[in-house]
Design a protein around this motif. Structure first.
Motif, mmCIF file in Angstrom:
data_model
loop_
_atom_site.group_PDB
_atom_site.id
_atom_site.type_symbol
_atom_site.label_atom_id
_atom_site.label_comp_id
_atom_site.label_asym_id
_atom_site.label_seq_id
_atom_site.Cartn_x
_atom_site.Cartn_y
_atom_site.Cartn_z
ATOM 1 N N LEU A 1 53.506 30.982 54.500
ATOM 2 C CA LEU A 1 52.754 30.474 53.351
ATOM 3 C C LEU A 1 51.293 30.906 53.474
ATOM 4 C CD1 LEU A 1 54.163 26.832 52.921
ATOM 5 C CD2 LEU A 1 54.690 28.858 51.556
ATOM 6 N N TYR A 2 50.657 31.072 52.322
ATOM 7 C CA TYR A 2 49.268 31.548 52.288
ATOM 8 C C TYR A 2 48.393 30.570 51.525
ATOM 9 C CZ TYR A 2 51.838 35.851 53.263
ATOM 10 O OH TYR A 2 52.692 36.780 53.807
ATOM 11 N N ILE A 3 47.213 30.301 52.100
ATOM 12 C CA ILE A 3 46.177 29.585 51.347
ATOM 13 C C ILE A 3 45.231 30.661 50.821
ATOM 14 C CG2 ILE A 3 44.287 27.899 51.427
ATOM 15 C CD1 ILE A 3 46.711 26.408 52.175
ATOM 16 N N SER A 4 44.989 30.642 49.507
ATOM 17 C CA SER A 4 44.042 31.605 48.928
ATOM 18 C C SER A 4 42.991 30.840 48.134
ATOM 19 C CB SER A 4 44.783 32.614 48.033
ATOM 20 O OG SER A 4 45.569 31.941 47.067
ATOM 21 N N VAL A 5 41.848 31.484 47.922
ATOM 22 C CA VAL A 5 40.752 30.835 47.186
ATOM 23 C C VAL A 5 40.324 31.723 46.018
ATOM 24 C CG1 VAL A 5 38.892 31.811 48.646
ATOM 25 C CG2 VAL A 5 38.524 29.628 47.434
ATOM 26 N N TRP A 6 39.940 31.097 44.917
ATOM 27 C CA TRP A 6 39.493 31.804 43.716
ATOM 28 C C TRP A 6 38.099 32.363 43.958
ATOM 29 C CZ3 TRP A 6 41.961 33.664 39.730
ATOM 30 C CH2 TRP A 6 41.299 33.956 38.532
ATOM 31 N N GLN A 7 37.943 33.669 43.786
ATOM 32 C CA GLN A 7 36.631 34.293 44.009
ATOM 33 C C GLN A 7 36.546 35.575 43.178
ATOM 34 O OE1 GLN A 7 36.872 35.376 48.306
ATOM 35 N NE2 GLN A 7 37.063 37.488 47.603
ATOM 36 N N LYS A 8 35.357 36.157 43.140
ATOM 37 C CA LYS A 8 35.163 37.412 42.416
ATOM 38 C C LYS A 8 36.029 38.495 43.069
ATOM 39 C CE LYS A 8 31.070 38.948 39.886
ATOM 40 N NZ LYS A 8 31.819 38.765 38.667
ATOM 41 N N ALA A 9 36.705 39.288 42.247
ATOM 42 C CA ALA A 9 37.479 40.420 42.788
ATOM 43 C C ALA A 9 36.500 41.422 43.388
ATOM 44 C CB ALA A 9 38.296 41.063 41.683
ATOM 45 N N ASP A 10 36.900 42.042 44.501
ATOM 46 C CA ASP A 10 36.018 43.020 45.149
ATOM 47 C C ASP A 10 36.868 44.155 45.724
ATOM 48 O OD1 ASP A 10 37.185 41.991 47.481
ATOM 49 O OD2 ASP A 10 35.489 40.680 47.929
ATOM 50 N N ALA A 11 36.228 45.038 46.465
ATOM 51 C CA ALA A 11 36.940 46.212 46.993
ATOM 52 C C ALA A 11 38.077 45.797 47.931
ATOM 53 C CB ALA A 11 35.950 47.118 47.731
ATOM 54 N N LYS A 12 37.867 44.704 48.678
ATOM 55 C CA LYS A 12 38.898 44.259 49.627
ATOM 56 C C LYS A 12 40.057 43.573 48.909
ATOM 57 C CE LYS A 12 39.478 41.883 54.039
ATOM 58 N NZ LYS A 12 38.898 40.937 54.996
ATOM 59 N N TYR A 13 39.734 42.742 47.913
ATOM 60 C CA TYR A 13 40.752 42.007 47.154
ATOM 61 C C TYR A 13 40.555 42.314 45.665
ATOM 62 C CZ TYR A 13 41.180 39.592 51.608
ATOM 63 O OH TYR A 13 41.352 39.308 52.941
ATOM 64 N N PRO A 14 41.089 43.462 45.220
ATOM 65 C CA PRO A 14 40.739 43.961 43.882
ATOM 66 C C PRO A 14 41.577 43.420 42.724
ATOM 67 C CG PRO A 14 42.045 45.594 45.069
ATOM 68 C CD PRO A 14 41.858 44.438 46.011
ATOM 69 N N TYR A 15 42.741 42.830 42.998
ATOM 70 C CA TYR A 15 43.637 42.490 41.876
ATOM 71 C C TYR A 15 43.035 41.374 41.023
ATOM 72 C CZ TYR A 15 47.747 41.670 39.056
ATOM 73 O OH TYR A 15 48.606 41.552 37.982
ATOM 74 N N SER A 16 42.899 41.654 39.715
ATOM 75 C CA SER A 16 42.275 40.667 38.825
ATOM 76 C C SER A 16 43.271 40.189 37.767
ATOM 77 C CB SER A 16 41.050 41.300 38.156
ATOM 78 O OG SER A 16 40.597 40.465 37.116
ATOM 79 N N PRO A 17 43.769 38.948 37.870
ATOM 80 C CA PRO A 17 44.722 38.445 36.882
ATOM 81 C C PRO A 17 44.046 38.118 35.547
ATOM 82 C CG PRO A 17 44.144 36.702 38.412
ATOM 83 C CD PRO A 17 43.480 37.959 38.912
ATOM 84 N N GLU A 18 44.794 38.372 34.465
ATOM 85 C CA GLU A 18 44.375 38.022 33.104
ATOM 86 C C GLU A 18 42.997 38.596 32.752
ATOM 87 O OE1 GLU A 18 45.057 33.781 32.527
ATOM 88 O OE2 GLU A 18 47.138 33.974 33.165
ATOM 89 N N GLY A 19 42.647 39.709 33.413
ATOM 90 C CA GLY A 19 41.384 40.389 33.105
ATOM 91 C C GLY A 19 40.152 39.546 33.355
ATOM 92 N N THR A 20 40.236 38.610 34.313
ATOM 93 C CA THR A 20 39.135 37.667 34.547
ATOM 94 C C THR A 20 37.995 38.252 35.376
ATOM 95 O OG1 THR A 20 40.341 36.873 36.484
ATOM 96 C CG2 THR A 20 40.620 35.615 34.441
ATOM 97 N N GLY A 21 38.301 39.302 36.156
ATOM 98 C CA GLY A 21 37.300 39.807 37.107
ATOM 99 C C GLY A 21 37.280 38.991 38.390
#
Length: 406
Positions: free
Chosen positions: A360-380
């Motif tokens: 299982l993974y805990i993830s946090v909402w943050q600005k997309a960047d080079a390391k984590y680029p995937y942006s859902p619903e075009g939110t950035g």
């Protein structure tokens, strides 16, 4: 006569082993209309998209076909859908949105299989997470590919153990099996791991009926909570986050379903750094999963998030190859204890209760960047992983007394 018997035996033998090229129909029973319709629409596309992928390559050489039936999130409608699917000769059923529906389906499938030997149906649960389904109400005919409520709460509370700024928690959940269990396990596990944390409020609301969460957010603010734990999903989570943002509530949210249709858009910039999700996958897994997600996004202008779909096809293909059959009785036996490599590493279908064991993974909402680029619903923005809990950490014990056929 003798030749006819031999021919018939040869045919039945061939049927047991000739799964290559066979079409395996799976009835998908979930909402396609109403407030939770957008979630269902996304998931149908996910099942169809991955049917194509796995049809091109699976160890059994079978072809998967999805038959989508709108259950309007109703247990009664779901039972009608199940009957209709069985009448069409469908032997595999999948459902996930709503544990109340799941419990009704398990009961109906148990009864059907008992009364109709030779026409058994297998239930592949992709998202209904009430722990009872693999404990007191466990069934030989039910296999859960998602992690249950208790497993996810195990991960959340293990993570919260080290979050010193979390002191006052409000529990807000949907008033049905899953939401009630989220509240129950949050209280139990927090008292064990963080006895200093106060539960300053608790509320349950009707499932998929609330259009304005402002009154609930007012209660959260009045309680002085710095953190909200919620199992809400679909419109019930996106509208809650929207109301929290509009009212200026700045506390943290620990969620199960922040990545689901509609919620990323509701989070926007205001959710950055304070909305967390626990799940068995996330947007930035990279590798083959990353390629599939990118292709799905391009094809449908939508985001893939129901990773259990991949588990279903992986496990079914492997189990059918192992059983040399598509007969649900033989496939169920082959699924028990089966291990496959999936997007998060090795997963195992625990024989005791048919609960998939997975990281299982805990993830946090943050600005997309080079390391984590995937942006859902075009939110950035994106859900970036902050902690991984291997299967042995997220695993919870079971009280299942499995009643096996024969």
């Amino acid at each position: 006569m003798k030749n006819a018997v031999i021919a018939s035996l040869l045919l039945s033998g061939a049927a047991a082993f000739a799964q290559k090229g066979e079409t395996v129909k799976i009835a998908w029973i979930d909402p396609l209309s109403g407030l939770m319709g957008p979630v269902g629409q996304n998931q149908v596309k996910s099942f169809q998209f991955f049917a194509e992928k796995f049809n091109a390559s699976n160890p059994a050489g079978v072809k998967f076909e999805i038959i989508a039936i709108d259950n309007k999130l109703s247990p009664a409608e779901s039972l009608n859908a199940l009957k209709s699917a069985i009448d069409q000769g469908v032997r595999y059923v999948t459902q996930g949105n709503g544990s109340s529906v799941a419990l009704a389906l398990v009961d109906a499938i148990n009864k059907h299989n008992e009364r109709n030997p030779g026409k058994e149906v297998l239930y592949l649960n992709h998202a209904a997470v009430d722990p009872d389904l693999t404990n007191s109400k466990c069934s030989y005919w039910h296999f859960r590919m998602d992690a249950d409520t208790s497993m996810k709460m195990e991960a959340i509370t293990t993570f919260l153990k080290d979050q010193a700024d979390v002191k006052k928690v409000f529990l807000l959940n949907q008033n049905y099996a899953h939401g009630q269990q989220v509240a129950k396990y949050a209280k139990e596990m927090l008292s064990r791991k963080r006895p200093d944390v106060q539960i300053v409020g608790e509320d349950l609301h009707p499932l998929a009926q609330v259009r304005d969460f402002a009154p609930y957010v007012a209660k959260i603010k009045a309680s002085g909570a710095d953190t909200v734990i919620t199992g809400n999903w679909g419109s019930d989570l996106s509208l809650l986050i929207k109301a929290a943002n509009e009212s200026g509530y700045h506390g943290k949210f620990f969620t199960y379903y922040a990545g689901v249709t509609g919620t990323p858009s509701a989070l926007g910039a205001n959710g950055a750094g304070r909305v967390y999700q626990v799940a068995y996958n996330h947007y930035n897994m990279g590798g083959q999963m990353g390629k599939w997600m990118s292709e799905f996004q391009t094809k449908f202008k939508d985001d893939f998030y129901t990773g259990s779909v991949i588990h279903i096809y992986s496990l079914l293909g492997s189990a059918m190859a192992k059983a040399k059959s598509t007969d649900p009785v033989k496939v169920a036996a082959a699924l028990e204890g089966l291990k496959v490599q999936s997007f998060g590493g090795e997963v195992e279908m625990r024989k005791t209760d048919h609960q998939l064991q997975q990281p299982l993974y805990i993830s946090v909402w943050q600005k997309a960047d080079a390391k984590y680029p995937y942006s859902p619903e075009g939110t950035g923005y994106t859900l970036a992983p902050v902690k991984t809990y291997e299967s042995y950490v997220s695993s919870t014990p079971t009280s299942c007394q499995m009643k096996r056929p024969g």
